[in-house]
Write an enzyme that holds these catalytic residues in place. Structure first.
Site, PDB file in Angstrom:
ATOM      1  CG  HIS A  84      -1.960  -0.522   1.437  1.00  0.00           C
ATOM      2  ND1 HIS A  84      -2.538  -1.968   1.208  1.00  0.00           N
ATOM      3  CD2 HIS A  84      -3.942  -0.116   0.529  1.00  0.00           C
ATOM      4  CE1 HIS A  84      -3.513  -2.438   0.839  1.00  0.00           C
ATOM      5  NE2 HIS A  84      -4.177  -1.658   0.119  1.00  0.00           N
ATOM      6  NE  ARG A  90      -7.376  -6.244 -13.793  1.00  0.00           N
ATOM      7  CZ  ARG A  90      -7.206  -5.607 -14.893  1.00  0.00           C
ATOM      8  NH1 ARG A  90      -7.080  -3.989 -14.329  1.00  0.00           N
ATOM      9  NH2 ARG A  90      -6.014  -5.662 -15.353  1.00  0.00           N
ATOM     10  NE  ARG A 125     -12.214  -9.337 -15.101  1.00  0.00           N
ATOM     11  CZ  ARG A 125     -10.919  -9.193 -14.717  1.00  0.00           C
ATOM     12  NH1 ARG A 125     -10.311  -9.092 -16.329  1.00  0.00           N
ATOM     13  NH2 ARG A 125     -10.348  -8.664 -14.162  1.00  0.00           N
ATOM     14  CD  GLU A 151      -8.804 -12.802 -20.149  1.00  0.00           C
ATOM     15  OE1 GLU A 151      -8.282 -11.860 -19.144  1.00  0.00           O
ATOM     16  OE2 GLU A 151      -9.879 -13.612 -19.194  1.00  0.00           O
ATOM     17  CG  ASN A 200      -2.685  -7.906 -18.218  1.00  0.00           C
ATOM     18  OD1 ASN A 200      -2.104  -7.218 -18.980  1.00  0.00           O
ATOM     19  ND2 ASN A 200      -3.450  -7.680 -17.321  1.00  0.00           N
ATOM     20  CG  ASP A 201      -4.985 -13.755 -17.871  1.00  0.00           C
ATOM     21  OD1 ASP A 201      -4.118 -13.898 -17.686  1.00  0.00           O
ATOM     22  OD2 ASP A 201      -6.093 -13.238 -17.086  1.00  0.00           O
ATOM     23  NE  ARG A 243      -2.058 -11.815 -14.979  1.00  0.00           N
ATOM     24  CZ  ARG A 243      -2.648 -11.318 -15.015  1.00  0.00           C
ATOM     25  NH1 ARG A 243      -4.280 -11.232 -15.688  1.00  0.00           N
ATOM     26  NH2 ARG A 243      -3.124 -10.268 -14.626  1.00  0.00           N
ATOM     27  CB  CYS A 278      -9.186  -3.857 -20.956  1.00  0.00           C
ATOM     28  SG  CYS A 278      -9.622  -5.697 -20.898  1.00  0.00           S
TER      29      CYS A 278
HETATM   30  C1  PEP Z   1      -5.460  -9.160 -18.725  1.00  0.00           C
HETATM   31  O1  PEP Z   1      -5.972 -10.597 -18.791  1.00  0.00           O
HETATM   32  O2  PEP Z   1      -5.362  -8.800 -19.384  1.00  0.00           O
HETATM   33  C2  PEP Z   1      -6.756  -8.280 -18.152  1.00  0.00           C
HETATM   34  C3  PEP Z   1      -6.948  -6.914 -18.571  1.00  0.00           C
HETATM   35  O3  PEP Z   1      -7.314  -8.934 -17.458  1.00  0.00           O
HETATM   36  P1  PEP Z   1      -6.656  -9.185 -16.157  1.00  0.00           P
HETATM   37  O4  PEP Z   1      -5.309  -8.323 -16.044  1.00  0.00           O
HETATM   38  O5  PEP Z   1      -7.698  -8.566 -15.027  1.00  0.00           O
HETATM   39  O6  PEP Z   1      -6.175 -10.403 -15.399  1.00  0.00           O
HETATM   40 MG    MG Z   2      -7.051 -11.578 -17.365  1.00  0.00          MG
END
Ligand code: PEP
Ligand code: MG
Length: 543
Positions: free
Chosen positions: A188, A296, A332, A431, A454-455, A465, A502
């Site tokens: 934090h 989220r 989401r 994703e 990201n995924d 990740r 995103c």
């Molecule tokens: C992603 O996977 O790119 C995403 C936006 O979702 P999160 O990072 O919440 O898994």
């Molecule tokens: Mg994701």
């Protein structure tokens, strides 16, 4: 001059005198006592005092760093009231017949140890919070009061680590930068530093503190994570130039507010923002985002002690939609599992959580949970421009089940006479490689795609990740990932669906042109990246 390297948590530059942050850590001794009742009473009085102090800090934090970031001090107040924590203090006093300070210190060590041994990075970071509240309690017991002090001049605060309450207690106007020897970017403190807009570098190591003297000159580069102790004249000049450049860039960005996201040759794109809770709306509006591309929703669940009810969720979603005054908000559905674990879900421990029981798989297995969230979402849809998005999709049948559940919820609400927006857009996250590869089949079923890079990167490159060791193996611009995005874009457009990105890659300015060429309709990024992205889009010519 000595140079140290840490992790920049807020990208800005400062040069100034060092203030070595001294904590008046109370020396805790073990003292045998006869009157244990008296010790218990002392703990109660100290707790009252600690709560008063925390309430004041919370007030200060609300003004300086906003509601979401100030929440940590409400959590500290709750932690002080935690049954297990208090039971442990009481039992140590009663069974060992010892003084209150000692009982608090032992409890603090035990709880901090327990948190830091947990797998989850978020829970590990809570170890610092337990130490923070315990130090405060001990200070209240020993009457040494609040334990933060900064001199009258603007200084660079250098510490081993800073607790969240210490960070916020510092007078923001007198702090040029923070540098800490330890600490994690998930803590934090790092989050607060980012939100206080103060240059900050963490994790520079003990050697940094050893090289410091109170009042010596320090240069901090929050962009590169470099910290210079007694910098030479040339380095100071370079840092000052960087600082001037930062200020100039910030001013220029402000001028972009209200302007269109349009390329030099007229291609327009939506730039939206990602948030994790209602508290993020202020930043979305302050940075002039055109909408919310990813809310989220799992954070509502993560912040609760138990399943949030339909009404609680409805109120939260309604608030986001109303605050955005008709601008699009894509929410989401629940995406937990893997790195986001919630105790009350009682999910089994898995060998491969990223490939495990998560996100839509949980919702489809527990229809009541899914139904509650969809009811809350549809009820909120009457208050703005909602899009509902499903995470971790891999197949046509999963999408079909989601659509069927939405239809069932719409029918229920109609039968109950509850208002909702019939044309609420429904979309899926791309994703997983599977979703991208069959995007031609998925696109006709939905209104939009949103690429979770990201995924998508994790699954395409087979690189967890969460695993820092794999960083050298993760090529974020890997052609395989870019081809999957391009393929999804083509299939979306061929079926009259729109497509956004995103994941973090949406904010990577070196890819903006490529994304525009692919025809991506929307990029959704953390709020501070909205204006830099707008600037980038306005500088591109696609011809
Ligand atoms: C992603 O996977 O790119 C995403 C936006 O979702 P999160 O990072 O919440 O898994
Ligand atoms: Mg994701």
């Amino acid at each position: 001059m000595a140079v140290f390297k840490g992790k920049g948590v807020y990208g800005a530059v400062a040069v100034g005198k060092a203030l070595i942050f001294k904590r008046q850590a109370a020396q805790v001794r073990r003292v045998s006592v006869q009157d244990t009742e008296h010790e218990l009473e002392r703990v109660n009085s100290a707790k009252e005092l600690a709560v008063q102090q925390l309430e004041q800090i919370h007030e200060k934090a609300l003004k300086e760093v906003g509601e979401t970031n100030a929440e940590i001090f409400e959590i500290h107040i709750m932690m002080l009231d935690d049954e297990d924590y208090n039971e442990s203090i009481k039992s140590i006093i009663q069974t060992q017949k010892v003084n209150a300070e000692y009982a608090v210190a032992v409890t603090s060590d035990n709880f901090a140890e327990m948190f830091s041994s947990m797998d989850d990075a978020y829970m590990q970071a809570r170890s610092a919070d337990v130490k923070d509240i315990s130090n405060r309690l001990i200070a209240c017991l020993t009457d040494s009061g609040d334990n933060t002090s900064v001199s009258d001049d603007k200084m660079i605060v250098c510490a081993d680590d800073l607790a969240p309450s210490e960070t916020v207690s510092l007078d923001k106007d007198k702090v040029l930068a923070f540098v800490t020897a330890f600490g994690s970017s998930n803590s934090h403190t790092a989050i607060l530093a980012r939100n206080m807009n103060i240059p900050a570098v963490i994790g520079v190591g003990q050697e940094f503190l050893d090289a410091l003297e109170d009042g010596c000159l320090v240069g901090v580069d929050g962009h590169t994570g470099e910290v210079f102790v007694s910098p030479d004249e040339q380095t100071v000049r370079q840092l000052e130039q960087k600082q001037a450049e930062d200020i100039r860039k910030k001013q220029l960005l402000q001028e972009l507010k209200g302007k269109e996201n349009v390329t030099l040759d007229g291609t327009k794109i939506n730039i939206f923002a990602n948030i994790g809770g209602v508290g993020g709306i202020g930043a979305v509006l302050a940075n002039d985002a055109g909408g919310i591309g990813l809310f989220r929703s799992e954070f509502l669940y993560l912040e609760s002690e138990d399943y949030p009810t339909e009404e609680q969720q409805f109120q939260a979603y309604k608030k986001v939609l109303e605050s955005m005054s008709g601008k699009k908000v894509v929410i989401r559905t629940l995406d937990i599992g893997a790195d986001k674990q919630i105790d009350y879900f009682r999910l089994d421990k898995e060998d491969n959580p990223a490939l495990g029981f998560r996100a839509i798989r949980i919702c489809l297995t527990r229809p009541e949970l899914f139904r509650t969230q969809l009811r809350a979402l549809y009820r909120a849809s009457a208050f703005g421009e909602l899009g509902i998005m499903f995470p971790m999709i891999t197949s046509v049948s999963e999408v079909q089940k989601c659509l069927d559940m939405c239809e069932q919820v719409r029918n229920e609400l109609s039968a109950e006479g509850i208002r909702f927006n019939e044309s609420t857009e429904l979309g899926i996250m791309i994703e997983t490689p599977a979703a991208a590869v069959i995007s031609d089949k998925l696109a006709p079923m939905v209104d939009f795609f949103s690429v979770g890079t990201n995924d998508l990167t994790q699954y395409t490159l087979a690189c967890d990740r969460q695993n820092a060791k794999l960083e050298p193996f993760v090529d974020t611009h890997h052609e395989a990932v870019l081809r999957l995005i391009e393929m999804s874009a083509k299939n979306a457009h061929a079926n009259n669906a729109w497509i956004g990105i995103c994941g973090e890659l949406a904010a990577d300015l070196s890819l903006t042109e490529e994304f525009l060429k692919m025809g991506i309709d929307e990029l959704s990024v953390s709020p501070p990246f909205v204006l830099p992205l707008r600037e980038k889009v306005r500088s591109i010519s696609l011809k």
